[in-house]
Motif scaffolding. Structure first.
Motif, PDB file in Angstrom:
ATOM      1  N   THR A   1      -9.815  14.725   7.188  1.00  0.00           N
ATOM      2  CA  THR A   1      -9.484  15.666   6.134  1.00  0.00           C
ATOM      3  C   THR A   1      -7.967  15.777   6.063  1.00  0.00           C
ATOM      4  O   THR A   1      -7.255  15.090   6.797  1.00  0.00           O
ATOM      5  N   VAL A   2      -7.512  16.658   5.231  1.00  0.00           N
ATOM      6  CA  VAL A   2      -6.063  16.798   5.054  1.00  0.00           C
ATOM      7  C   VAL A   2      -5.384  17.187   6.372  1.00  0.00           C
ATOM      8  O   VAL A   2      -4.243  16.840   6.624  1.00  0.00           O
ATOM      9  N   HIS A   3      -6.102  17.876   7.232  1.00  0.00           N
ATOM     10  CA  HIS A   3      -5.475  18.319   8.479  1.00  0.00           C
ATOM     11  C   HIS A   3      -5.248  17.192   9.475  1.00  0.00           C
ATOM     12  O   HIS A   3      -4.374  17.286  10.318  1.00  0.00           O
ATOM     13  N   GLU A   4      -6.061  16.135   9.395  1.00  0.00           N
ATOM     14  CA  GLU A   4      -5.856  15.026  10.331  1.00  0.00           C
ATOM     15  C   GLU A   4      -4.773  14.077   9.841  1.00  0.00           C
ATOM     16  O   GLU A   4      -4.320  13.219  10.573  1.00  0.00           O
ATOM     17  N   MET A   5      -4.443  14.200   8.565  1.00  0.00           N
ATOM     18  CA  MET A   5      -3.486  13.244   7.988  1.00  0.00           C
ATOM     19  C   MET A   5      -2.073  13.513   8.491  1.00  0.00           C
ATOM     20  O   MET A   5      -1.588  14.633   8.423  1.00  0.00           O
ATOM     21  N   PRO A   6      -1.406  12.480   8.982  1.00  0.00           N
ATOM     22  CA  PRO A   6       0.003  12.653   9.347  1.00  0.00           C
ATOM     23  C   PRO A   6       0.868  12.606   8.093  1.00  0.00           C
ATOM     24  O   PRO A   6       0.382  12.267   7.011  1.00  0.00           O
ATOM     25  N   GLU A   7       2.111  12.945   8.268  1.00  0.00           N
ATOM     26  CA  GLU A   7       3.043  12.719   7.163  1.00  0.00           C
ATOM     27  C   GLU A   7       3.321  11.216   7.122  1.00  0.00           C
ATOM     28  O   GLU A   7       3.624  10.608   8.144  1.00  0.00           O
ATOM     29  N   VAL A   8       3.171  10.621   5.957  1.00  0.00           N
ATOM     30  CA  VAL A   8       3.416   9.180   5.847  1.00  0.00           C
ATOM     31  C   VAL A   8       4.691   8.960   5.041  1.00  0.00           C
ATOM     32  O   VAL A   8       4.863   9.546   3.975  1.00  0.00           O
ATOM     33  N   VAL A   9       5.583   8.154   5.591  1.00  0.00           N
ATOM     34  CA  VAL A   9       6.799   7.820   4.843  1.00  0.00           C
ATOM     35  C   VAL A   9       6.633   6.404   4.310  1.00  0.00           C
ATOM     36  O   VAL A   9       6.767   5.437   5.058  1.00  0.00           O
ATOM     37  N   PRO A  10       6.256   6.272   3.038  1.00  0.00           N
ATOM     38  CA  PRO A  10       6.051   4.917   2.536  1.00  0.00           C
ATOM     39  C   PRO A  10       7.394   4.228   2.288  1.00  0.00           C
ATOM     40  O   PRO A  10       8.308   4.828   1.717  1.00  0.00           O
ATOM     41  N   ILE A  11       7.508   3.008   2.769  1.00  0.00           N
ATOM     42  CA  ILE A  11       8.740   2.248   2.574  1.00  0.00           C
ATOM     43  C   ILE A  11       8.351   0.954   1.867  1.00  0.00           C
ATOM     44  O   ILE A  11       7.558   0.166   2.389  1.00  0.00           O
ATOM     45  N   ILE A  12       8.877   0.774   0.678  1.00  0.00           N
ATOM     46  CA  ILE A  12       8.496  -0.413  -0.089  1.00  0.00           C
ATOM     47  C   ILE A  12       9.537  -1.507   0.135  1.00  0.00           C
ATOM     48  O   ILE A  12      10.733  -1.280  -0.052  1.00  0.00           O
ATOM     49  N   VAL A  13       9.075  -2.678   0.558  1.00  0.00           N
ATOM     50  CA  VAL A  13       9.980  -3.821   0.709  1.00  0.00           C
ATOM     51  C   VAL A  13       9.621  -4.815  -0.389  1.00  0.00           C
ATOM     52  O   VAL A  13       8.444  -5.101  -0.612  1.00  0.00           O
ATOM     53  N   GLU A  14      10.621  -5.300  -1.094  1.00  0.00           N
ATOM     54  CA  GLU A  14      10.341  -6.180  -2.226  1.00  0.00           C
ATOM     55  C   GLU A  14      10.890  -7.575  -1.974  1.00  0.00           C
ATOM     56  O   GLU A  14      12.072  -7.827  -2.109  1.00  0.00           O
ATOM     57  N   SER A  15      10.009  -8.485  -1.608  1.00  0.00           N
ATOM     58  CA  SER A  15      10.471  -9.826  -1.244  1.00  0.00           C
ATOM     59  C   SER A  15      10.443 -10.794  -2.412  1.00  0.00           C
ATOM     60  O   SER A  15      10.710 -11.966  -2.254  1.00  0.00           O
ATOM     61  N   ASN A  16      10.105 -10.317  -3.585  1.00  0.00           N
ATOM     62  CA  ASN A  16      10.251 -11.129  -4.785  1.00  0.00           C
ATOM     63  C   ASN A  16       9.473 -12.435  -4.699  1.00  0.00           C
ATOM     64  O   ASN A  16      10.064 -13.512  -4.603  1.00  0.00           O
ATOM     65  N   ASP A  17       8.178 -12.363  -4.784  1.00  0.00           N
ATOM     66  CA  ASP A  17       7.384 -13.581  -4.647  1.00  0.00           C
ATOM     67  C   ASP A  17       7.614 -14.533  -5.824  1.00  0.00           C
ATOM     68  O   ASP A  17       7.550 -14.117  -6.980  1.00  0.00           O
ATOM     69  N   PRO A  18       7.855 -15.801  -5.527  1.00  0.00           N
ATOM     70  CA  PRO A  18       8.188 -16.719  -6.624  1.00  0.00           C
ATOM     71  C   PRO A  18       7.063 -16.894  -7.633  1.00  0.00           C
ATOM     72  O   PRO A  18       7.322 -17.160  -8.806  1.00  0.00           O
ATOM     73  N   GLU A  19       5.819 -16.739  -7.201  1.00  0.00           N
ATOM     74  CA  GLU A  19       4.727 -16.981  -8.150  1.00  0.00           C
ATOM     75  C   GLU A  19       4.084 -15.702  -8.661  1.00  0.00           C
ATOM     76  O   GLU A  19       3.304 -15.736  -9.609  1.00  0.00           O
ATOM     77  N   GLY A  20       4.380 -14.584  -8.048  1.00  0.00           N
ATOM     78  CA  GLY A  20       3.755 -13.325  -8.465  1.00  0.00           C
ATOM     79  C   GLY A  20       4.332 -12.853  -9.793  1.00  0.00           C
ATOM     80  O   GLY A  20       5.423 -13.249 -10.185  1.00  0.00           O
ATOM     81  N   PRO A  21       3.582 -12.002 -10.495  1.00  0.00           N
ATOM     82  CA  PRO A  21       4.097 -11.467 -11.758  1.00  0.00           C
ATOM     83  C   PRO A  21       5.327 -10.588 -11.487  1.00  0.00           C
ATOM     84  O   PRO A  21       5.210  -9.612 -10.759  1.00  0.00           O
ATOM     85  N   PHE A  22       6.445 -10.954 -12.017  1.00  0.00           N
ATOM     86  CA  PHE A  22       7.720 -10.272 -11.785  1.00  0.00           C
ATOM     87  C   PHE A  22       8.042 -10.210 -10.287  1.00  0.00           C
ATOM     88  O   PHE A  22       8.846  -9.400  -9.855  1.00  0.00           O
ATOM     89  N   GLY A  23       7.360 -11.014  -9.491  1.00  0.00           N
ATOM     90  CA  GLY A  23       7.627 -11.031  -8.052  1.00  0.00           C
ATOM     91  C   GLY A  23       6.606 -10.284  -7.220  1.00  0.00           C
ATOM     92  O   GLY A  23       6.755 -10.175  -6.004  1.00  0.00           O
ATOM     93  N   ALA A  24       5.562  -9.748  -7.873  1.00  0.00           N
ATOM     94  CA  ALA A  24       4.651  -8.846  -7.154  1.00  0.00           C
ATOM     95  C   ALA A  24       3.590  -9.574  -6.341  1.00  0.00           C
ATOM     96  O   ALA A  24       3.150 -10.660  -6.690  1.00  0.00           O
ATOM     97  N   LYS A  25       3.175  -8.923  -5.246  1.00  0.00           N
ATOM     98  CA  LYS A  25       2.023  -9.348  -4.460  1.00  0.00           C
ATOM     99  C   LYS A  25       1.108  -8.132  -4.330  1.00  0.00           C
ATOM    100  O   LYS A  25       1.257  -7.170  -5.058  1.00  0.00           O
ATOM    101  N   GLU A  26       0.227  -8.220  -3.329  1.00  0.00           N
ATOM    102  CA  GLU A  26      -0.756  -7.136  -3.249  1.00  0.00           C
ATOM    103  C   GLU A  26      -0.236  -5.914  -2.486  1.00  0.00           C
ATOM    104  O   GLU A  26       0.696  -6.004  -1.691  1.00  0.00           O
ATOM    105  N   ALA A  27      -0.884  -4.777  -2.701  1.00  0.00           N
ATOM    106  CA  ALA A  27      -0.526  -3.578  -1.948  1.00  0.00           C
ATOM    107  C   ALA A  27      -1.765  -2.768  -1.597  1.00  0.00           C
ATOM    108  O   ALA A  27      -1.655  -1.688  -1.056  1.00  0.00           O
ATOM    109  N   GLY A  28      -2.938  -3.276  -1.903  1.00  0.00           N
ATOM    110  CA  GLY A  28      -4.143  -2.450  -1.765  1.00  0.00           C
ATOM    111  C   GLY A  28      -4.801  -2.525  -0.404  1.00  0.00           C
ATOM    112  O   GLY A  28      -5.436  -1.576   0.037  1.00  0.00           O
ATOM    113  N   GLU A  29      -4.718  -3.688   0.261  1.00  0.00           N
ATOM    114  CA  GLU A  29      -5.466  -3.851   1.503  1.00  0.00           C
ATOM    115  C   GLU A  29      -4.554  -4.044   2.704  1.00  0.00           C
ATOM    116  O   GLU A  29      -4.776  -3.465   3.759  1.00  0.00           O
TER     117      GLU A  29
END
Ligand code: FES
Ligand code: FES
Lengths: 188, 925
Positions: B755-783
């Motif tokens: 539940t919300v009480h077990e959740m830690p504070e998460v600091v999301p840090i996005i790193v963008e490595s610019n994939d040569p074949e991805g759309p505008f450089g994008a890859k996955e982020a869901g799994e």
């Protein structure tokens, strides 16, 4: 107020249930054992109230009964005779969304959205009674609701943002307005 | 409107005669503004920094939406309660369907007596296995499911029959009054029993049997040089038990089937893979695919749990055909657990070796996974448990044996982080342990052993963009790692873990000799100027509709409000394989970009025709098409559009995406191949109560390399959500089976989602490595972001109390017992006297730091320089980086079948190879 009992049919007693759902008064024939969630979804057509577990563990079915968040899957319809019930459909005022609705959309408080109706009514009740909650208070308010997508963080963010809007009249107008403008983003 | 211009009523849509504040008319001004240079990439002359170099889509950037936090395109439906999920589809005349589920673990169905049910008033239809003899399954190689039991039931909750009635009460009553006679068979629950020969194997699968056992799939892989392992100076060995985990999406499965008066079926279902459902329905119902319309409703969470064609979907269609009425079936929460398809319960043993230079000289893994009653995605899962830990580290040898067995439990399947999660946890904990044995910092060890960008893994996966190093460096800096690690008091700890995941799978599930694309997107733009996107990609809440709309909006320089998306119906959407393997953003947005590029070039030629400016010098900006050299010389978007529409009407475009050919040739080489891979590194800080064993995760720094965050709001949401789901698996979630094989907690009370009480504070840090074949450089982020949280927490717990627990979830009782036994062994009176682990650095530490620094420079060169040579895993061990090691080194294994020597002493899963393969059951080769 007691509901009006009707004759017993097939061994099940039925009665007329009258309550107001999202500001509209309803008279519906129900059976004594009917669960509020079923009546809302199947008879009233308030499909915004969701069924996630049917046993009081997920909070998806939360609705406001006389302003208080309650689990509609754990409530008999007869208990709510004469009450005012608000589901997620009743939060907005026409095109003007409740600030918590706008902020859930803007801050990522809703991903798949199935838990969202439950969270929204709980948050709306919180902001009603405590317009500027701390993060901790916001967390405490939603402890009974499960969300599998967001990890709650953006939900709490949404609550804090909505609280900002509510507590500053000026931003309320500017932030909730777009929803009333069918062409957001174009002058206007 | 605040504008003081006179409101125009009924204005005519004529090119060039429009009020420019009118919606869609072509921008808020009749003169094109200079574009904001901070949205234009450096490679295009703007100020947007590109530390990872230019991208092939740079010239398509209009500064519209890409990279800006964008609310989900359908979020207003969700927050107003107007989003319709499976059970919200209410058709006129609907009736209710109910499934009859067995209470037997494993039994032959002798007879079904439905006479009592049939006679109940209000019962309209009953169906049994006889009504649908055809098998189906998500993978064409393992079709082992039926709509309802044919001959046998294979686990409690397996479907035997279904009924349809006027209302739910009658349907339930009818379902309960169906009498079934069974002959019970000996069930198996223990995963190890699945390896043995059995009198009644759970499936008879025709022409391919592994002895008489319940082994569904077995894998053997040996790559690299065994000598490397023999030269190692430190080894870590572990033996893990992972419990089964359920997706726990909030929306239980639901489906509505309706045969329209013309005899076509529409199936409304919250599905991740509508196309595979489409195929399965055609098989089961014996009708051509064009007679079926699969309508994807809003999906209340999927995570892999709605990515199989399901028996209940078939049942709804069968009942609706029988009764001539729309049939709705909705699950109770309990039924969700019977359907399951969650993460496989697994037993994994792992050995990791390191040599005197701190190189990872070998990883040996043996994974036995419990498939439950059906195959589902299991074929792939068996591979993924091994092959997905061949990166991001360069390794000297890799040996994997894996097997999946059928047992009499609800089927396991694909779940977020498919197949990679458990073995990744074991690897990362192993590396933590090895670094302790070597006397080095675990982050240093990792940084000195990473594969570079544009390299090939030991099994031949093609790595393109690679942001692992940055992820590690960012979490190290932001978490204050260097001060905290092995320095905190007893009970407080910090740990690191990494992840690696596919971004789309290289091969489609259905083998296609015709080279069908993986994703196709159609665009339609008519006079009104709005763009309609037709795509079959399944938005399951992750925001795929939004990302596709963003891609189109960006290329055409339009606001999001002018984009509308039609992605629900197979009748109108092009085929898309579905939302699994984290493929949607990569493949679908690529298809969308290519479709939008066609429209873009048509608009540009139209504008060039009007203005006389050379096409090459024309830009698209905020609803304007204009000259690059003189922005005031241009036309509005609508003007260009209407010109382009001359003599032909609406503009249409179709774009598609197919993966490039890649990978090696050995058997199983395609499993785990992806056009791009995502990387992530997390640091978790925990607080463990040594006396009660309770873990509280306080804070998580979560860095994920998603190539390019097309929608940072969603990427962050995915990162935090992944942390939540992974955290559940570490601290509380498990499908608990009793001694007699019963699932003890098929509900959300006993199955403990944080539940919300077990959740830690998460600091999301996005790193963008610019994939040569991805759309505008994008890859996955869901799994991918789910993987690192497990080992990060495990390692942090070790840092806190010096105890390693090799069983998830780490519930307080397990910690308590482990602490107790450590105290006993160490002679400590009280757990509070336990020593906290401390790190004593050895001289190797300096070597690793230096190598890490050198590699950091090497990696930078490899991603920025245009001419770079190949890099094959093995170079760190002295092989030629440019040549696959097996071509030069005779001792370099590429082996996918076990040899005699191995079979003399096989691992647990490896013992599946002791069986001989046979054509038909009972036949001996
Ligand atoms: S449906 Fe009421 S709490 Fe889950
Ligand atoms: S948004 Fe999906 S469960 Fe909360």
């Amino acid at each position: 107020m007691a509901a009006h009992p009707l004759p017993v049919e097939n061994g099940v007693s039925t009665r007329v249930w009258s309550a107001s759902v999202n500001g509209k008064s309803r008279q519906i024939i129900i059976r004594d054992h009917d669960i509020l969630l079923d009546v809302l979804r199947d008879n009233v057509g308030a499909l915004g109230a969701k069924r996630g577990c049917d046993m009081g563990t997920c909070g998806c079915c939360s609705v406001l009964i006389d302003g208080k968040p309650k689990l509609s899957c754990m409530t008999l319809a007869v208990e709510t005779e004469g009450c005012e019930i608000t589901t997620v459909e009743g939060l907005a005022d026409g095109h003007h969304l409740h600030p918590i609705q706008t902020m859930f959309s803007e801050c990522g408080g809703s991903q798949c959205g199935f838990c969202t109706p439950g969270f929204l009514v709980v948050c709306a009740a919180l902001l009603e009674s405590n317009p500027s909650p701390t993060r901790k208070e916001a967390q405490d308010a939603i402890e009974g609701n499960l969300c599998r997508c967001t990890g709650y963080q953006q939900i709490v963010d949404s609550i804090m943002e909505a609280s900002d809007i509510i507590t500053s009249e000026e931003r309320l107008v500017s932030t909730t307005r777009p929803a009333s403008n069918p062409h957001p983003g174009y002058g206007g | 409107m605040a504008s003081d211009k006179k409101e125009m009523v009924g204005y005519r849509q004529q090119p060039g005669k429009l009020d420019f504040t009118r919606p869609g008319s072509g921008g808020s001004s009749s003169i094109s503004r200079e574009r904001e240079s901070d949205t234009i990439p450096e490679s295009q002359g703007g100020d947007l920094p590109q530390p990872w170099g230019p991208h092939r889509h740079d010239d398509l950037i209009t500064g519209r939406v890409i990279g800006k936090p964008t609310p989900l395109i359908d979020s207003k439906w969700k927050v107003t309660g107007q989003a319709l999920y499976g059970d919200d589809i209410r058709l006129p005349g609907e009736i209710i369907g109910r499934l009859v589920r067995t209470d037997r673990h494993y039994a032959r169905v002798l007879s079904i007596d439905a006479s009592e049910a049939e006679s109940l008033p209000g019962v309209l239809g009953i169906a049994t296995g006889e009504d649908a003899p055809h098998a189906f399954g998500v993978l064409p190689v393992t079709k082992d499911e039926h709509a309802m039991a044919v001959e046998k039931v294979r686990h409690i909750g397996d479907i035997v029959a279904c009924v349809a009635a006027e209302d739910e009460d009658t349907a339930r009553l009818a379902a309960n009054s169906i009498r079934i006679e069974y002959e019970d068979l000996e069930p198996i629950f223990d995963i190890k029993d699945g390896l043995k020969d059995s009198e009644n194997p759970i499936h008879d699968r025709g022409r391919y049997h592994i002895g008489e056992s319940n082994v569904q799939k077995r894998v053997f892989q040996r790559f690299g040089r065994v000598q490397n392992i023999e030269d190692s100076i430190a080894s870590h060995e572990s033996s893990w038990t992972f419990k089964g985990v359920n997706h726990g999406f909030t929306e239980p499965h639901a489906v509505v089937a309706h045969w329209d008066p013309r005899g076509r079926l529409t199936l409304y279902t919250p599905q991740q893979v509508p196309h595979y459902v489409h195929r399965a329905l055609a098989d089961v119902l014996e009708i051509p695919m064009h007679q079926i319309n699969v309508y994807r409703t809003f999906v209340g969470g999927g995570f892999g749990g709605k990515s199989d064609p399901f028996p209940h979907e078939m049942c709804a269609a069968i009942l609706a055909r029988k009764t001539g009425r729309p049939v709705r079936i909705t699950f109770d929460r309990e039924e969700v657990f019977w359907t399951n398809r969650g993460r496989h319960p697994s037993k994994i043993t792992m050995a990791i070796h390191a040599d005197d230079e701190g190189r990872l000289s070998g990883i040996e893994t043996d994974a036995l996974i419990d498939g439950g009653g059906f195959a589902s995605f299991g074929h792939v899962t068996t591979y993924y448990n091994g092959v997905l830990h061949t990166a991001p580290y360069e390794i000297g040898a890799f040996h994997y044996t894996g097997a999946r067995v059928w047992t009499n439990k609800p089927a396991s399947g694909a779940m977020r982080g498919h197949g990679a999660v458990n073995s990744r946890c074991a690897v990362e904990v192993g590396i933590d342990d090895i670094s302790e044995k070597l006397g080095v910092d675990p982050i240093d060890l990792r940084l000195a052993n990473l594969l570079p960008p544009h390299s090939a893994t030991i099994t031949g996966f093609r790595i393109t963009s690679m942001g692992m190093r940055e992820c590690l460096e960012r979490v190290r800096a932001e978490s204050g790692w260097d001060e905290k690690f092995r320095n905190m008091p007893l009970g407080k700890g910090i740990g690191v873990g990494c992840g690696f995941f596919i971004s789309g799978s290289g091969l489609p599930i259905h083998w296609d000799p015709n080279k069908f694309p993986h994703a196709t997107v159609h665009l339609k733009i008519d006079m009104d100027g709005g763009v309609t996107i037709h795509t079959g990609a399944a938005d399951i809440g992750q925001g795929s509709d939004t990302v596709v709309a963003q891609a189109v909006a960006e290329v055409l320089g339009l606001p999001m409000d002018m984009i509308r998306i039609r992605s629900r119906e197979s009748d109108t959407s092009p085929v898309d394989l579905g939302s699994y393997s984290s493929r949607v953003t990569f493949m679908n947005a690529n298809a969308a970009v290519s479709a939008a590029m066609q429209i873009r070039s048509e608009l540009i030629s139209a504008a060039s025709e009007i203005t006389g400016v050379d096409e090459k010098r024309i830009l698209i900006g905020d609803r304007r098409v204009y000259s690059k050299d003189d922005p005031s010389n241009g036309v509005s978007y609508l003007e260009a559009l209407h010109k382009a529409q001359e003599d032909r009407g609406a503009l249409l475009a179709s774009g598609s995406y197919r993966t490039p050919p890649m990978g090696k040739m050995h058997k199983g080489a395609a499993a785990g191949l992806a056009p791009a891979y995502s990387f992530s590194a997390y640091v978790a800080e925990v607080d463990v109560d040594v006396e009660t064993g309770k873990i509280k995760v306080e804070k998580v720094w979560a860095a994920h390399d998603c190539g390019k965050a097309l929608n940072p709001l969603s990427v962050e949401g995915q990162i935090i959500g992944s942390c939540h789901m992974g955290l559940g698996q570490v601290i509380s979630e498990e499908m608990r089976y009793g001694r007699t094989g019963n699932l003890l907690n098929p509900d959300l009370l006993g199955y403990k989602i944080p539940t919300v009480h077990e959740m830690p504070e998460v600091v999301p840090i996005i790193v963008e490595s610019n994939d040569p074949e991805g759309p505008f450089g994008a890859k996955e982020a869901g799994e991918g972001p789910l993987l690192p949280i497990l080992p990060a927490v495990c390692n942090a717990v070790y840092d806190a109390i010096g105890v390693r627990i090799q069983e998830l979830p780490m519930t307080p009782d397990k910690i308590y017992r482990a602490v107790e036994s450590t105290c006993r062994k160490g002679g400590f009176e009280s757990p509070l006297d336990l020593p906290s682990p401390r790190l004593v650095l050895t001289s190797l530490s300096k070597t690793l730091k230096e190598r890490g620094a050198q590699h950091s420079i090497r990696d930078k060169m490899r991603r920025l320089e245009s001419e770079i040579g190949d890099y094959h895993n093995g170079a760190l061990f002295g092989n030629d980086p440019e040549t696959p090691p097996e071509e030069l080194d005779p001792d370099w294994h590429v082996q996918v079948l076990p040899d005699e020597e191995y079979l003399e002493e096989p691992g647990l899963a490896g013992s599946a190879w002791l069986h001989t393969e046979r054509r038909h059951r009972g036949e001996v080769e």
